[in-house]
Motif scaffolding. Structure first.
Motif, mmCIF file in Angstrom:
data_model
loop_
_atom_site.group_PDB
_atom_site.id
_atom_site.type_symbol
_atom_site.label_atom_id
_atom_site.label_comp_id
_atom_site.label_asym_id
_atom_site.label_seq_id
_atom_site.Cartn_x
_atom_site.Cartn_y
_atom_site.Cartn_z
ATOM 1 N N THR A 137 41.023 38.228 46.420
ATOM 2 C CA THR A 137 41.032 39.244 45.373
ATOM 3 C C THR A 137 40.959 40.623 45.985
ATOM 4 O O THR A 137 40.745 40.780 47.193
ATOM 5 N N LYS A 138 41.118 41.616 45.121
ATOM 6 C CA LYS A 138 41.082 43.009 45.576
ATOM 7 C C LYS A 138 39.692 43.381 46.072
ATOM 8 O O LYS A 138 39.545 44.081 47.086
ATOM 9 N N SER A 155 33.976 37.620 42.754
ATOM 10 C CA SER A 155 34.941 37.446 43.853
ATOM 11 C C SER A 155 34.619 36.221 44.652
ATOM 12 O O SER A 155 35.496 35.490 45.094
ATOM 13 N N ASP A 163 35.757 33.128 42.960
ATOM 14 C CA ASP A 163 37.193 32.842 43.082
ATOM 15 C C ASP A 163 37.494 32.113 44.381
ATOM 16 O O ASP A 163 38.459 31.377 44.471
#
Length: 834
Positions: free
Chosen positions: A43-44, A57, A60
């Protein structure tokens, strides 16, 4: 090892404090033992914050049954503390110093003892920032109780993995156990000021892990120490290692040649005293020249400076000026040694070069001496040649001069060529040959002095020079013949009688192999041919008893095509002589027969058509054909010219002037109750008067076959009334016999042609077209047949067939006439070209 093994999984407890969970799950094991597993997309936040990313995050990245939670931006920002730990040996030594009372720190009390090894790292939590000024950051450290108890419920895979990689319990991580064990402690600042506004903010853990002196007094001492650095040895004398000296011999200095290419002035300028402070290393160093700085790695390492400046003062004194002067003297000495070495090498090279030059000059001197000796020998030989100072009996003969020239060519060839000694022959041999050829008559003794001239040809003639005209650069042998032999031949040819041809032809044939081409052409074209032209102009065929061919034809092998200018006046005079000639006079044939192969075929055919054929046609017109009393002399006069006339001309003559009357007589005889036996004999008698060459001509065959047809019609129709018994059978038998003879003759002719083609060789091949047939016939008759370059007529290529210009169109040969192109048969073309 994954970061979860070090920090564990974050969980939220009831107190709102976020701690790490150190449980080892199956996902952790799969992550460690299967690095190539399929991972979720990063992710970012994970790309931005890494291990400090939010919980969402992390979820994920790791498997979970729950959905994503919305981010809480009001939560505090967490950091993971880290630090460096000294080696175990240094830490033990530091603790011993602290126990001995050597503590100089400014902290309020002694450093706190290190936390026990069982304490696990905890996360720091910062207070929530709610946007109001009254709120502050509040942080605390959670109690370390209970952290690490997860080892009781697991198999201890993390500890086992660390031990396998060399980790020892109770020590820090790293190769030298320099990693810290306890987390970084946080110290609360008293007010809202900046960093350092409230004094030292170091904790006990910081002082223990990083024992750095931080006092103004020590900084002042260090400043005063550096201030006097320009006149004191920064390293000090206390604890200074014993300097190491390196010694180099002259041979080593020559081999190294570090100062090669530098001048003394440049070296002195470079070694000038310039203070250079080197701060590129762990410690700053002071150099007094750039050369010292460039050679810093070759100088033995210095001991670290002492902490006390008072010890430096009592360690002795330094003399940088003296060291500089000594170093300068050493460098100048090294440079002198290198310059002397280069000068010595240069002198050695000069000696080698001079020795080579000396040997070259010595060899050249010997070659010059040898050349002088050879030139003296050549001069001695040249002085033996006859000169004006010699007495008449002392001069060498022609044979002795030839021997001297042969000696010069064999023993002194280079001098003979360079000095051009061959030119001496004209001056030396010319008087001797003139005296010898003065009384020579070429017509009486054509081989006189032939051997002497042949000997001088082998000596003097050069194969490299081929002069084509008398000039100053001609070959010595050519010049000798031009100045000695030609003056003798010129008056001889002028007084020669061309009708006495034998002696002059013999003389030219004997001397032709020894004469250069241009001298032979001069003799033929300028001396002999004009004499023959004058004699031809004076010749009269009616009065002269000597035939002209008897004194013209012997010159054909020598003069060849040069005699062509003589042929037109000869034909003109012969034509005038034949105006009153009658075919009964056989002398004309005897005079003209030698010229048949001399004149060109076209010129000969034109001469025959103009002067002979009209006379023969008149003779045949006067011939009376009488079967009962036949006069054969006129017919024999005509047939005697068969070898002189071309077959086409003779056939045309007989067709127009003989066969017409002969067939009329046959028809009239058959209409008057003839005797067929007499007619048969009469037919066979006339046919026997023709040669096989004439009988093979198609027109002659046609006329005799026409006579047979007339006899067959007369027998079959019963013309004339009474018919002899067996006449029809006799005529039929005669016809069949004659036809069979014609067929056998044609078959024999074809067989001869095939044998001639086979004799020429299979490689020649069978002509495939009309052009190849013409080429084959031209080769059989020695006639030149070739195309004319860039010459065409109506798009057709022009060819030269001998001297005739032709072109080929649809299997027909066209010959160039006076105004137009005339078709012609191949045999007529060959006869015309001959």
């Amino acid at each position: 090892m994954s970061m979860s093994h070090l920090y564990g999984k974050r969980e939220e407890e009831e107190d709102g404090v976020e701690v790490e969970s150190f449980e080892v799950t199956d996902w952790d094991l799969a992550n460690e033992f299967n690095p190539d597993r399929r991972r979720h997309r990063q992710t970012k936040d994970q790309a931005t914050y890494g291990i400090w990313a939010d919980k969402d995050s992390d979820e994920d990245e790791r498997p979970s049954f729950g959905g994503k939670k919305s981010k809480d931006y009001s939560a505090p920002v967490n950091f993971v503390s880290a630090g460096l730990r000294k080696a175990a040996a240094e830490e033990k030594r530091q603790q011993q110093k602290e126990e001995g009372g050597s503590d100089d720190s400014e902290d309020d009390g002694p450093s706190a003892p290190p936390p026990p090894r069982s304490t696990a790292p905890q996360k720091l939590q910062m207070g929530n920032f709610r946007g109001s000024q009254s709120q502050r950051f509040a942080g605390g450290i959670q109690s370390g109780k209970g952290i690490g108890n997860w080892e009781k419920h697991t198999k201890g895979i993390g500890q086992k993995l660390l031990q396998k990689m060399g980790y020892q319990p109770g020590k820090g991580l790293g190769k030298n156990a320099q990693g810290i064990i306890n987390p970084i402690e946080a110290k609360l600042r008293k007010g809202k000021g900046a960093v350092g506004a409230y004094g030292n903010e170091r904790t006990q853990q910081s002082l223990q892990d990083f024992p750095v002196v931080d006092s103004e007094e020590e900084e002042e001492k260090e400043f005063q120490k550096e201030l006097g650095q320009w006149r004191k040895d920064p390293a000090g004398s206390v604890g200074k290692k014993k300097p190491k000296y390196s010694y180099r011999t002259v041979d080593e200095l020559k081999a190294k040649g570090k100062l090669a290419g530098r001048s003394t002035v440049a070296s002195a300028g470079e070694l000038a005293q310039v203070k250079v402070i080197d701060m590129t290393g762990r410690e700053q160093k002071v150099y007094y020249s750039y050369s010292q700085m460039s050679n810093k790695h070759s100088v033995p390492d210095e001991a670290p400076p002492s902490l006390s400046t008072q010890d430096q003062k009592g360690s002795g004194f330094a003399l940088p000026e003296l060291e500089h002067n000594l170093q300068l003297l050493i460098d100048l000495t090294e440079q002198d040694i290198l310059q002397s070495t280069r000068r010595l090498q240069h002198e050695k090279d000069v000696v080698v070069s001079l020795s080579h030059e000396s040997r070259a000059l010595q060899s050249r001197l010997e070659a010059e001496k040898d050349a002088i000796q050879r030139i003296e020998a050549v001069l001695a030989l040249v002085q033996r040649f006859p000169s004006g100072e010699m007495a008449p009996g002392e001069a060498p003969t022609l044979q002795e001069c030839a021997q001297i020239f042969e000696t010069l060519q064999t023993d002194y060839y280079e001098e003979y060529k360079i000095m051009g000694l061959a030119d001496l022959a004209v001056a030396v041999v010319q008087p001797l040959l003139k005296d010898k050829l003065h009384s020579w008559d070429p017509l009486k003794d054509s081989s006189y002095c032939l051997e002497d001239i042949g000997q001088w040809r082998a000596i003097l003639e050069s194969r490299e020079l081929h002069s084509s005209a008398p000039d100053s650069n001609m070959d010595p042998y050519h010049r000798l013949l031009w100045e000695v032999w030609i003056p003798v031949m010129r008056p001889c040819v002028s007084g020669w009688q061309p009708r006495i041809v034998g002696p002059m032809v013999d003389c030219v044939e004997v001397w032709a192999p020894l004469l250069p081409l241009w001298i032979l052409e001069y003799l033929m074209e300028q001396l002999i041919l004009p004499r023959l032209q004058r004699e031809v102009d004076n010749w009269n065929p009616l009065t002269d008893t000597v035939p002209i061919h008897s004194w013209i034809h012997p010159w054909l092998p020598l003069l060849q095509s040069r005699l062509e200018p003589l042929y037109p006046p000869i034909r003109s005079k012969l034509s005038n002589a034949l105006q009153r000639w009658h075919p009964s006079d056989t002398s004309a044939r005897l005079i003209l027969q030698p010229w048949k192969d001399v004149f060109t075929p076209g010129a000969w055919e034109a001469f025959m058509v103009k002067n002979i054929i009209p006379k023969l046609a008149l003779c045949l017109e006067e011939l009376v054909i009488n079967p009962h009393q036949q006069q054969m002399e006129p017919f024999n006069w005509v047939m005697d010219w068969e070898g002189m006339l071309s077959p086409s001309s003779l056939v045309s003559l007989l067709d127009k002037n003989f066969f017409t009357k002969w067939l009329q007589v046959l028809c009239s005889w058959l209409s008057n109750s003839p005797n067929y036996e007499e007619i048969t004999k009469w037919y066979l008698g006339w046919k026997s008067m023709f040669s096989d060459n004439l009988l093979s001509q198609p027109l002659i065959k046609e006329k005799f076959n026409e006579a047979l047809d007339i006899m067959n019609r007369a027998v079959s129709s019963g013309m004339g009334g009474y018919m002899q018994p067996g006449a029809r059978e006799n005529i039929a038998y005669l016809t069949q016999t004659e036809r069979r003879k014609d067929f056998q003759y044609e078959a024999m002719q074809e067989r001869r042609d095939a044998e001639s083609v086979a004799h020429r060789g299979i490689s020649a091949g069978v002509p495939t077209n009309f052009k190849d047939l013409i080429q084959t016939k031209a080769e059989e008759n020695n006639i030149v047949f070739m195309p004319l370059v860039a010459k065409r007529h109506e798009g057709k290529q022009l060819y030269t067939f001998g001297r005739i210009v032709i072109y080929i169109d649809r299997g027909v040969v066209f010959v160039q006439g006076e105004k137009t192109w005339v078709p012609m048969s191949l045999q007529s073309l060959i006869d015309m070209a001959k």
